[in-house]
Design a protein around this motif. Structure first.
Motif, PDB file in Angstrom:
ATOM      1  N   VAL A 257       0.853  -1.190   0.000  1.00  0.00           N
ATOM      2  CA  VAL A 257       0.000   0.000   0.000  1.00  0.00           C
ATOM      3  C   VAL A 257       0.887   1.237   0.000  1.00  0.00           C
ATOM      4  CG1 VAL A 257      -1.829   1.258   1.185  1.00  0.00           C
ATOM      5  CG2 VAL A 257      -1.751  -1.245   1.297  1.00  0.00           C
ATOM      6  N   PRO A 258       0.775   2.087  -1.019  1.00  0.00           N
ATOM      7  CA  PRO A 258       1.647   3.271  -1.062  1.00  0.00           C
ATOM      8  C   PRO A 258       1.307   4.254   0.048  1.00  0.00           C
ATOM      9  CG  PRO A 258       0.000   3.376  -2.806  1.00  0.00           C
ATOM     10  CD  PRO A 258      -0.122   2.022  -2.186  1.00  0.00           C
ATOM     11  N   THR A 259       2.334   4.740   0.729  1.00  0.00           N
ATOM     12  CA  THR A 259       2.109   5.752   1.765  1.00  0.00           C
ATOM     13  C   THR A 259       1.619   7.050   1.153  1.00  0.00           C
ATOM     14  OG1 THR A 259       3.893   4.773   3.077  1.00  0.00           O
ATOM     15  CG2 THR A 259       3.183   7.014   3.662  1.00  0.00           C
ATOM     16  N   ARG A 260       2.227   7.448   0.049  1.00  0.00           N
ATOM     17  CA  ARG A 260       1.830   8.645  -0.669  1.00  0.00           C
ATOM     18  C   ARG A 260       1.788   8.269  -2.157  1.00  0.00           C
ATOM     19  NH1 ARG A 260       1.954  14.073   0.478  1.00  0.00           N
ATOM     20  NH2 ARG A 260       1.304  13.322   2.521  1.00  0.00           N
ATOM     21  N   PRO A 261       0.608   7.880  -2.655  1.00  0.00           N
ATOM     22  CA  PRO A 261       0.540   7.421  -4.047  1.00  0.00           C
ATOM     23  C   PRO A 261       0.954   8.509  -5.026  1.00  0.00           C
ATOM     24  CG  PRO A 261      -1.663   7.745  -3.138  1.00  0.00           C
ATOM     25  CD  PRO A 261      -0.707   7.876  -2.000  1.00  0.00           C
ATOM     26  N   THR A 262       1.640   8.097  -6.084  1.00  0.00           N
ATOM     27  CA  THR A 262       2.079   9.011  -7.136  1.00  0.00           C
ATOM     28  C   THR A 262       1.830   8.364  -8.497  1.00  0.00           C
ATOM     29  OG1 THR A 262       4.335   8.140  -7.061  1.00  0.00           O
ATOM     30  CG2 THR A 262       3.855  10.091  -5.702  1.00  0.00           C
ATOM     31  N   VAL A 263       1.791   9.183  -9.531  1.00  0.00           N
ATOM     32  CA  VAL A 263       1.667   8.689 -10.900  1.00  0.00           C
ATOM     33  C   VAL A 263       3.048   8.353 -11.423  1.00  0.00           C
ATOM     34  CG1 VAL A 263       0.965   9.277 -13.260  1.00  0.00           C
ATOM     35  CG2 VAL A 263      -0.431  10.017 -11.317  1.00  0.00           C
ATOM     36  N   ARG A 264       3.181   7.196 -12.055  1.00  0.00           N
ATOM     37  CA  ARG A 264       4.472   6.782 -12.585  1.00  0.00           C
ATOM     38  C   ARG A 264       4.985   7.792 -13.611  1.00  0.00           C
ATOM     39  NH1 ARG A 264       2.759   0.536 -13.969  1.00  0.00           N
ATOM     40  NH2 ARG A 264       2.699  -0.241 -11.818  1.00  0.00           N
ATOM     41  N   PRO A 265       6.266   8.148 -13.538  1.00  0.00           N
ATOM     42  CA  PRO A 265       6.823   9.089 -14.522  1.00  0.00           C
ATOM     43  C   PRO A 265       6.659   8.612 -15.965  1.00  0.00           C
ATOM     44  CG  PRO A 265       8.321   8.814 -12.669  1.00  0.00           C
ATOM     45  CD  PRO A 265       7.244   7.795 -12.482  1.00  0.00           C
ATOM     46  N   THR A 266       6.706   7.287 -16.196  1.00  0.00           N
ATOM     47  CA  THR A 266       6.568   6.788 -17.564  1.00  0.00           C
ATOM     48  C   THR A 266       5.175   7.073 -18.131  1.00  0.00           C
ATOM     49  OG1 THR A 266       6.097   4.618 -16.578  1.00  0.00           O
ATOM     50  CG2 THR A 266       8.315   4.979 -17.469  1.00  0.00           C
ATOM     51  N   VAL A 267       4.157   7.170 -17.267  1.00  0.00           N
ATOM     52  CA  VAL A 267       2.821   7.522 -17.731  1.00  0.00           C
ATOM     53  C   VAL A 267       2.823   8.941 -18.287  1.00  0.00           C
ATOM     54  CG1 VAL A 267       0.426   7.951 -17.009  1.00  0.00           C
ATOM     55  CG2 VAL A 267       1.653   5.947 -16.151  1.00  0.00           C
ATOM     56  N   LEU A 268       3.412   9.859 -17.544  1.00  0.00           N
ATOM     57  CA  LEU A 268       3.466  11.256 -17.990  1.00  0.00           C
ATOM     58  C   LEU A 268       4.338  11.398 -19.233  1.00  0.00           C
ATOM     59  CD1 LEU A 268       3.800  12.970 -14.491  1.00  0.00           C
ATOM     60  CD2 LEU A 268       1.735  12.509 -15.825  1.00  0.00           C
ATOM     61  N   GLN A 269       5.412  10.618 -19.305  1.00  0.00           N
ATOM     62  CA  GLN A 269       6.275  10.649 -20.483  1.00  0.00           C
ATOM     63  C   GLN A 269       5.507  10.170 -21.715  1.00  0.00           C
ATOM     64  OE1 GLN A 269       9.743   8.159 -20.132  1.00  0.00           O
ATOM     65  NE2 GLN A 269      10.410   8.523 -22.234  1.00  0.00           N
ATOM     66  N   ALA A 270       4.738   9.094 -21.565  1.00  0.00           N
ATOM     67  CA  ALA A 270       3.961   8.559 -22.685  1.00  0.00           C
ATOM     68  C   ALA A 270       2.927   9.552 -23.172  1.00  0.00           C
ATOM     69  CB  ALA A 270       3.290   7.255 -22.263  1.00  0.00           C
ATOM     70  N   LEU A 271       2.281  10.242 -22.240  1.00  0.00           N
ATOM     71  CA  LEU A 271       1.282  11.240 -22.611  1.00  0.00           C
ATOM     72  C   LEU A 271       1.929  12.416 -23.324  1.00  0.00           C
ATOM     73  CD1 LEU A 271      -0.820  11.120 -19.326  1.00  0.00           C
ATOM     74  CD2 LEU A 271      -1.571  10.315 -21.576  1.00  0.00           C
ATOM     75  N   ARG A 272       3.076  12.873 -22.819  1.00  0.00           N
ATOM     76  CA  ARG A 272       3.779  13.996 -23.443  1.00  0.00           C
ATOM     77  C   ARG A 272       4.212  13.655 -24.867  1.00  0.00           C
ATOM     78  NH1 ARG A 272       6.412  14.489 -18.381  1.00  0.00           N
ATOM     79  NH2 ARG A 272       8.226  13.384 -19.231  1.00  0.00           N
ATOM     80  N   GLN A 273       4.627  12.413 -25.064  1.00  0.00           N
ATOM     81  CA  GLN A 273       5.131  11.999 -26.369  1.00  0.00           C
ATOM     82  C   GLN A 273       4.012  11.547 -27.303  1.00  0.00           C
ATOM     83  OE1 GLN A 273       8.131   9.005 -25.692  1.00  0.00           O
ATOM     84  NE2 GLN A 273       9.537  10.420 -24.693  1.00  0.00           N
ATOM     85  N   GLY A 274       2.793  11.399 -26.775  1.00  0.00           N
ATOM     86  CA  GLY A 274       1.710  10.877 -27.590  1.00  0.00           C
ATOM     87  C   GLY A 274       1.970   9.455 -28.034  1.00  0.00           C
ATOM     88  N   ASP A 275       2.553   8.649 -27.156  1.00  0.00           N
ATOM     89  CA  ASP A 275       3.002   7.298 -27.486  1.00  0.00           C
ATOM     90  C   ASP A 275       2.079   6.267 -26.849  1.00  0.00           C
ATOM     91  OD1 ASP A 275       4.303   4.848 -27.747  1.00  0.00           O
ATOM     92  OD2 ASP A 275       6.291   5.713 -27.455  1.00  0.00           O
ATOM     93  N   PRO A 276       1.127   5.697 -27.598  1.00  0.00           N
ATOM     94  CA  PRO A 276       0.190   4.745 -26.998  1.00  0.00           C
ATOM     95  C   PRO A 276       0.863   3.462 -26.519  1.00  0.00           C
ATOM     96  CG  PRO A 276      -0.154   4.863 -29.372  1.00  0.00           C
ATOM     97  CD  PRO A 276       0.799   5.956 -29.015  1.00  0.00           C
ATOM     98  N   ARG A 277       1.931   3.028 -27.190  1.00  0.00           N
ATOM     99  CA  ARG A 277       2.594   1.799 -26.759  1.00  0.00           C
ATOM    100  C   ARG A 277       3.295   1.996 -25.414  1.00  0.00           C
ATOM    101  NH1 ARG A 277       2.417  -2.421 -29.871  1.00  0.00           N
ATOM    102  NH2 ARG A 277       1.695  -2.187 -32.029  1.00  0.00           N
ATOM    103  N   LEU A 278       3.933   3.128 -25.242  1.00  0.00           N
ATOM    104  CA  LEU A 278       4.562   3.416 -23.951  1.00  0.00           C
ATOM    105  C   LEU A 278       3.504   3.546 -22.858  1.00  0.00           C
ATOM    106  CD1 LEU A 278       7.180   3.989 -22.419  1.00  0.00           C
ATOM    107  CD2 LEU A 278       6.942   6.405 -23.060  1.00  0.00           C
ATOM    108  N   LEU A 279       2.383   4.186 -23.188  1.00  0.00           N
ATOM    109  CA  LEU A 279       1.307   4.323 -22.206  1.00  0.00           C
ATOM    110  C   LEU A 279       0.724   2.962 -21.849  1.00  0.00           C
ATOM    111  CD1 LEU A 279      -0.475   6.192 -20.524  1.00  0.00           C
ATOM    112  CD2 LEU A 279      -2.024   6.364 -22.488  1.00  0.00           C
ATOM    113  N   ALA A 280       0.596   2.091 -22.834  1.00  0.00           N
ATOM    114  CA  ALA A 280       0.050   0.757 -22.573  1.00  0.00           C
ATOM    115  C   ALA A 280       0.892   0.001 -21.558  1.00  0.00           C
ATOM    116  CB  ALA A 280      -0.033  -0.028 -23.880  1.00  0.00           C
ATOM    117  N   GLY A 281       2.212   0.166 -21.636  1.00  0.00           N
ATOM    118  CA  GLY A 281       3.084  -0.527 -20.705  1.00  0.00           C
ATOM    119  C   GLY A 281       3.100   0.069 -19.313  1.00  0.00           C
ATOM    120  N   ALA A 282       2.686   1.327 -19.198  1.00  0.00           N
ATOM    121  CA  ALA A 282       2.752   2.024 -17.907  1.00  0.00           C
ATOM    122  C   ALA A 282       1.405   2.122 -17.205  1.00  0.00           C
ATOM    123  CB  ALA A 282       3.316   3.432 -18.115  1.00  0.00           C
ATOM    124  N   SER A 283       0.315   1.907 -17.930  1.00  0.00           N
ATOM    125  CA  SER A 283      -1.018   2.056 -17.344  1.00  0.00           C
ATOM    126  C   SER A 283      -1.241   1.035 -16.233  1.00  0.00           C
ATOM    127  CB  SER A 283      -2.096   1.890 -18.418  1.00  0.00           C
ATOM    128  OG  SER A 283      -2.016   2.923 -19.368  1.00  0.00           O
TER     129      SER A 283
END
Length: 311
Positions: free
Chosen positions: A207-233
């Motif tokens: 259980v995360p003490t302070r949940p955060t969004v994975r950096p790879t999710v934000l990177q995938a969104l910035r790059q518009g990369d659905p394959r990278l997002l698929a691996g990070a979702s």
């Protein structure tokens, strides 16, 4: 006095959402969970028409099953209108006509989109002229997803999900949704998650003490990369939803077998969202899933948040 106010009727539209990432912390003393989410607004919309009236009333229609949507004071759009009226000192009521295309109790924030559209429509109808910040602050009192339905696009939500920071997203992401005519209770899914975590199962993630969004999710969104997002979702609520509705696992397996890059339960479910490469892949997947007897939708994101439309 605005043209919308003179006409006596205002039309607003707000989008549903997909949680492309959702991390859940432990419950606090009040039973609420701190979360970290990456929201994406998608092209499934809720339309609300606000008409001058002496009383607060609502009528609901839809392209989806709306039999479970309340048409009394508990309706979230009615609550939104009342909250705004109280805030600005408005003495009359409003009649709301709602047309839904977001699955009801499907984990896509349809009720929150109704509330967001109602806030915006009533603000225009009554000539209140509130800022986007004020509307989001009011919306947060109705539910964590309401501020995002007002904002739209892509955002990171923390706290209870209502502390929003816009996130840069390029390009277009295509999703195929498998919907259900049987909704799921969000509190029940959270309760099942807590039970599963407390069971001591070796499969349960810490259980995360302070949940955060994975950096790879934000990177995938910035790059518009659905394959990278698929691996990070990821969705912490997914396992709990599958425990309550095991047949959803069959849906996910079928979609993955048919070429989806990832499949995940949206929010608390039961809607399953499949991310695909492009629009043609989405149509191909829809054909297969529909042939298997599932109800499907093809949506894309990100799309804008709630807005007033010309009559």
């Amino acid at each position: 006095m605005t043209e919308a106010f003179v006409a006596g009727r205002v039309h607003a539209r707000a989008p549903g959402k997909i949680n492309v990432f959702f991390a859940v912390g432990g419950a606090d003393a009040t039973g609420y969970h701190e979360v970290a989410s990456a929201y994406q607004a998608v092209s499934a919309y809720e339309d609300v028409w606000a008409t001058e009236s002496d009383a607060f009333t609502v009528a609901v229609t839809g392209a989806v099953d709306v039999s479970g949507v309340p048409t009394d004071e508990s309706n979230l759009a009615v609550r939104a209108a009342r909250l705004l009226a109280e805030y600005i000192g408005w003495d009359d009521g409003v009649h709301l006509d709602i047309h839904k295309t977001v699955p009801v109790a499907g984990g896509m924030g349809g009720g929150s989109a109704d509330a967001a559209a109602a806030l915006l429509a009533c603000d225009a109808l009554w000539g209140a002229g509130l800022s986007a910040h004020d509307l989001q602050r009011l919306g947060a009192r109705l539910g964590a997803d309401v501020p995002f339905a007002l904002m739209g696009g892509t955002a990171v939500g923390t706290g209870r999900g209502d502390q929003l920071s816009p996130a840069l997203a390029r390009g277009r992401f295509d999703w195929v949704l498998v919907t259900s005519d049987q909704g799921m209770s969000t509190p029940a899914v959270y309760a099942r998650l807590d039970e599963y975590r407390a069971s001591g199962s070796l499969q349960a993630l810490p259980v995360p003490t302070r949940p955060t969004v994975r950096p790879t999710v934000l990177q995938a969104l910035r790059q518009g990369d659905p394959r990278l997002l698929a691996g990070a979702s990821h969705n912490d609520l997914e396992h709990a939803a599958l425990l309550l509705r095991p047949e959803l696992d069959d849906v996910i397996r079928l979609g993955l077998d048919q070429g989806a890059m990832t499949g995940l339960v949206s929010g608390s479910g039961p809607t399953v969202a499949f991310l695909v490469d492009h629009e043609h892949a989405a149509l191909d997947l829809q054909v297969v899933l529909s042939a298997a007897g599932y109800e499907t939708m093809h949506v894309h994101g990100p799309v804008p948040g709630a807005r007033v439309l010309a009559s």
